[in-house]
Write an enzyme that holds these catalytic residues in place. Structure first.
Site, PDB file in Angstrom:
ATOM      1  N   HIS A  55       0.819  -1.213   0.000  1.00 35.78           N
ATOM      2  CA  HIS A  55       0.000   0.000   0.000  1.00 35.78           C
ATOM      3  C   HIS A  55       0.854   1.264   0.000  1.00 35.78           C
ATOM      4  O   HIS A  55       0.528   2.245  -0.665  1.00 35.78           O
ATOM      5  CB  HIS A  55      -0.925   0.000   1.217  1.00 35.78           C
ATOM      6  CG  HIS A  55      -1.821   1.197   1.288  1.00 35.78           C
ATOM      7  ND1 HIS A  55      -2.981   1.308   0.548  1.00 35.78           N
ATOM      8  CD2 HIS A  55      -1.729   2.344   2.001  1.00 35.78           C
ATOM      9  CE1 HIS A  55      -3.555   2.466   0.801  1.00 35.78           C
ATOM     10  NE2 HIS A  55      -2.831   3.117   1.677  1.00 35.78           N
ATOM     11  N   HIS A 104     -10.000   2.940   0.069  1.00 36.43           N
ATOM     12  CA  HIS A 104     -10.061   2.443   1.444  1.00 36.43           C
ATOM     13  C   HIS A 104     -10.903   1.170   1.425  1.00 36.43           C
ATOM     14  O   HIS A 104     -11.882   1.035   2.161  1.00 36.43           O
ATOM     15  CB  HIS A 104     -10.648   3.497   2.385  1.00 36.43           C
ATOM     16  CG  HIS A 104      -9.837   3.678   3.633  1.00 36.43           C
ATOM     17  ND1 HIS A 104     -10.383   3.711   4.886  1.00 36.43           N
ATOM     18  CD2 HIS A 104      -8.499   3.815   3.825  1.00 36.43           C
ATOM     19  CE1 HIS A 104      -9.430   3.873   5.799  1.00 36.43           C
ATOM     20  NE2 HIS A 104      -8.285   3.941   5.173  1.00 36.43           N
TER      21      HIS A 104
END
Length: 743
Positions: A55, A104
């Site tokens: 990420h 998200h």
């Protein structure tokens, strides 16, 4: 528990460390030891583990993303490009606009409300750190089948989280999507976009320059929520069975963030910071290492000075926490008193936790003990880079052989049944159940929002200068051909800007895929990046930044490749925008663009359980001519309305246009099945006064865009050939779906 200091690491080189549990591979752990010349301390290990996660480090995507630089468009409008928290473009009149989209996804599956809420909070802070006032948000969303029990768990929570956080911040939600597909069942996509505005002189960057300058942490106190958070959670695949690593999702407080925004903007207005960074993924580990590596390279931090909500947190947990609503600023000593004074005025906690040095190391102490001593760039930027194996998946050639020939309506009754079915299918049905939970008009500058083709906000109340933004992705086409799918999504987003009369200016993206360890997924990703880079180069649109979200996969089931493309455009006067629909009878309806009979990847094919065939080939030269036509027609006040054709084809575009103001239309078309249901790209329905038809014809000829008469507006029904669909019946079909599904 005794502190693991640098001295202890040197004295005990063979101490066993839980690097695998933190997501690090053996060779990555070996690289850290080689960089440091010793084993890392537990705090250093924590920092490297979150910063080298997929990420945060983009370790599987970097080799492909460099195309965005190699094929970069030279644009006078681009003020800040890829590499900062968000890109910035010049929109004229001294204004700069920053916009970015991020994901998200995994946190929103675990805890839908907080996952979505903190996704909004994070992207808003990215925009704030550029020195801009956030002015609008958007939320492209993907879920499993609409009638699946888990969708009924996840979707309402996500919508409440997006709306709850955005509404409390006082930010209008001006656009987005809600799309359903089986592949998103265990991996919903929650992408959030934010737009901000500032003057050119207000731009801030993430850098810690100037030895002796102070490192200030301000905002909410640090807690135990989100430890490992999105940085770990978004860097692994959910297993279809058995436990998975699911650390606590961050907990957001929009009221704290609202005060933080106003406090920060006052600080920026008085020019009190040298550099600024928000604390998002990887928390303090990210902020300190990125600020240090972006500046002169040295920084000392006293970790015990970090204000805590939970005094039991260990140093490692403080460094990994992704608690929300926190910022890190670099402030000159001569300005620190005023900085702290403004924070006190807004009741924002602020603490000097360190200083910039003229050294080359990020040094972190805890109660006088040195626990981190690292070259900051090795944490923030020089992580592992993988050129992962990639191979075209076998399904590509298999689905290309499929003949996609769903049943098509021919009789009047079949046409009516088809229109009502299209109106009610979850992917195309009215989304008011969702958008009514969002405040679309707060701040008073929203010009258009859902269900328009794009969102538009005014940024200057005197000149009426404005920006339009659209996000698009057609995962069905990307599944069939990822290269063309990316180009087609780019073209659609740009077209959606142009239908309102805005000129496309810049691009952001959120690339959502399955596991990068799957060669087929990596091939999809590589082709998508190549397509987007080539498409932006051909259309002359700079890519300002974006996000990659991998590991959207449950067991062996990956999501459809879903590149969400955001395009921002400028309109000189928002009062002249072209509306999506018409209010008057007697207008002439025309179709700009040609229709073909390829049903591959269409919603009508999906309704019939068909996902195969050959995706359309993007004709970007034609798309650019169509955009020029739409912008020129807006400037000459030619169009009464203009609406893009995309998912659902002409059928859903007509449905949305007639229901918007409850004004019907009479349409006459040949080959109604194909004409209504094909999703051939590059088409727009326009409404013009009969006195302006000749002007439309000459403009279409000038730009070499096919033009076909559809019919006229008026009445209380949508009439297609001999089929009459009363607007009352059509409205019931279109608006009841979400209420029945979700409440």
């Amino acid at each position: 528990m005794s502190l693991d200091t640098v001295a202890k690491a040197q004295a005990n080189p063979d101490a066993v460390q839980p690097f695998a549990e933190l997501g690090l591979k053996p060779d990555e752990y070996a690289s850290i030891k080689e960089i440091l010349g010793r084993r890392p301390t537990s705090s250093e290990l924590a920092m490297y583990s979150v910063m080298w996660s997929e990420h945060c480090s983009y370790k599987s995507s970097k080799v492909h993303l460099k195309q965005f630089g190699e094929k970069a468009v030279k644009s006078d409008a681009l003020l800040v490009g890829i590499g900062e928290n968000a890109g910035v473009v010049d929109v004229g009149q001294g204004y700069a606009v920053t916009f970015k989209i991020e994901s998200h996804n995994h946190p929103s599956y675990i805890e839908p409300y907080q996952g979505a809420a903190t996704g909004v909070g994070g992207i808003v802070r990215d925009i704030l750190t550029m020195g801009a006032r956030p002015i609008a948000i958007m939320d492209p969303l993907r879920f499993g089948p609409a009638d699946a029990p888990d969708t009924r768990r996840v979707l309402p929570g996500v919508i409440s989280g997006v709306g709850g956080y955005g509404n409390c911040l006082g930010l209008p939600n001006i656009g987005g999507e809600v799309v359903f597909d089986q592949t998103y069942l265990g991996n919903p996509l929650v992408n959030a976009l934010c737009v901000g505005v500032m003057k050119h002189s207000d731009i801030k960057l993430a850098k810690a320059a100037g030895a002796g300058n102070l490192v200030v942490l301000y905002g909410a106190k640090t807690g135990g929520d989100g430890i490992g958070g999105v940085s770990v959670l978004a860097s692994e695949t959910f297993e279809s069975k058995g436990p998975a690593k699911r650390p606590a999702v961050q907990v957001g407080d929009p009221f704290v963030e609202k005060v933080l925004i106003e406090c920060s903007l006052e600080i920026f207005a008085e020019d009190l910071v040298v550099g600024i960074q928000d604390l998002g993924g990887a928390g303090l580990s990210c902020a300190t290492s990125e600020l240090a590596s972006g500046g002169s390279g040295g920084m000392k931090v006293q970790l015990e000075k970090v204000p805590l909500r939970d005094p039991s947190l260990s140093p490692e947990e403080i460094l990994m926490s992704e608690s929300q609503e926190r910022m890190c600023a670099i402030v000159e000593p001569s300005k620190i008193d005023r900085f702290l004074e403004i924070c006190k005025k807004w009741d924002v906690t602020s603490t000097v936790i360190g200083e910039v040095t003229d050294g080359t190391k990020l040094e972190i102490t805890f109660n006088g003990e040195l626990i981190v001593d690292v070259p900051p760039r090795t944490v923030a930027h020089d992580g592992p880079v993988y050129n992962r194996p990639l191979a075209q998946p076998a399904y590509i050639d298999e689905v290309a052989k499929e003949v996609i020939n769903p049943p098509l309506p021919t009789t009047a009754s079949e046409i009516k049944d088809t229109i009502l079915k299209v109106a009610a299918t979850p992917n195309l049905a009215d989304k008011s159940w969702v958008t009514d939970q969002y405040d679309r008009y707060v701040q008073g500058n929203t010009i258009q929002s859902q269900p328009d083709d794009s969102g538009m906000v005014r940024i200057d109340e005197k000149t009426h200068l404005g920006v339009a933004v659209a996000t698009d992705a057609n995962a069905n086409w990307s599944y069939l051909n990822p290269y063309e799918g990316a180009k087609l999504a780019l073209a659609e987003a740009a077209r959606n800007i142009a239908t309102a009369g805005a000129k496309p200016l810049a691009v952001t993206n959120c690339l959502n895929f399955g596991s990068p360890e799957d060669p087929g997924v990596m091939w999809q990703f590589a082709e998508t990046v190549r397509g987007l880079a080539d498409g932006c180069l051909e259309m002359g649109l700079p890519i300002t930044g974006g996000n990659v979200s991998f590991y959207n996969q449950t067991g062996t089931v990956a999501i459809l490749p879903t590149p969400v493309i955001g395009v921002l455009g400028v309109i000189d006067d928002v009062r002249t925008r072209t509306p999506m629909s018409f209010k008057d009878a007697g207008l002439e309806l025309y179709l700009l663009g040609a229709t073909d009979d390829n049903m591959s990847g269409s919603e009508w094919a999906y309704i019939h359980g068909l996902r195969g065939g050959i995706a359309p080939i993007a004709d970007l030269a034609r798309e650019m001519r169509l955009i020029d036509l739409l912008v020129a027609g807006n400037k000459s006040e030619l169009f009464t309305a203009a609406h893009d054709l995309s998912q659902g084809g002409l059928a859903i575009s007509l449905i949305e246009m007639v229901l918007r103001h409850n004004v019907g239309a009479t349409i006459s078309i040949e080959n109604p099945g194909i004409s209504l249901l094909s999703e051939t790209p590059g088409r727009v329905v326009v409404a013009v006064k009969s006195t302006k038809v000749s002007e439309l014809e000459s403009l279409a000829t000038k730009h070499s865009i096919p033009l076909a008469k559809l019919g006229t507006t008026g009445g209380v029904a949508l009439v297609i050939n001999d089929s009459v669909i009363p607007l009352t019946e059509l409205s019931a079909a279109h608006t009841e779906t979400f209420k029945k599904l979700f409440g």
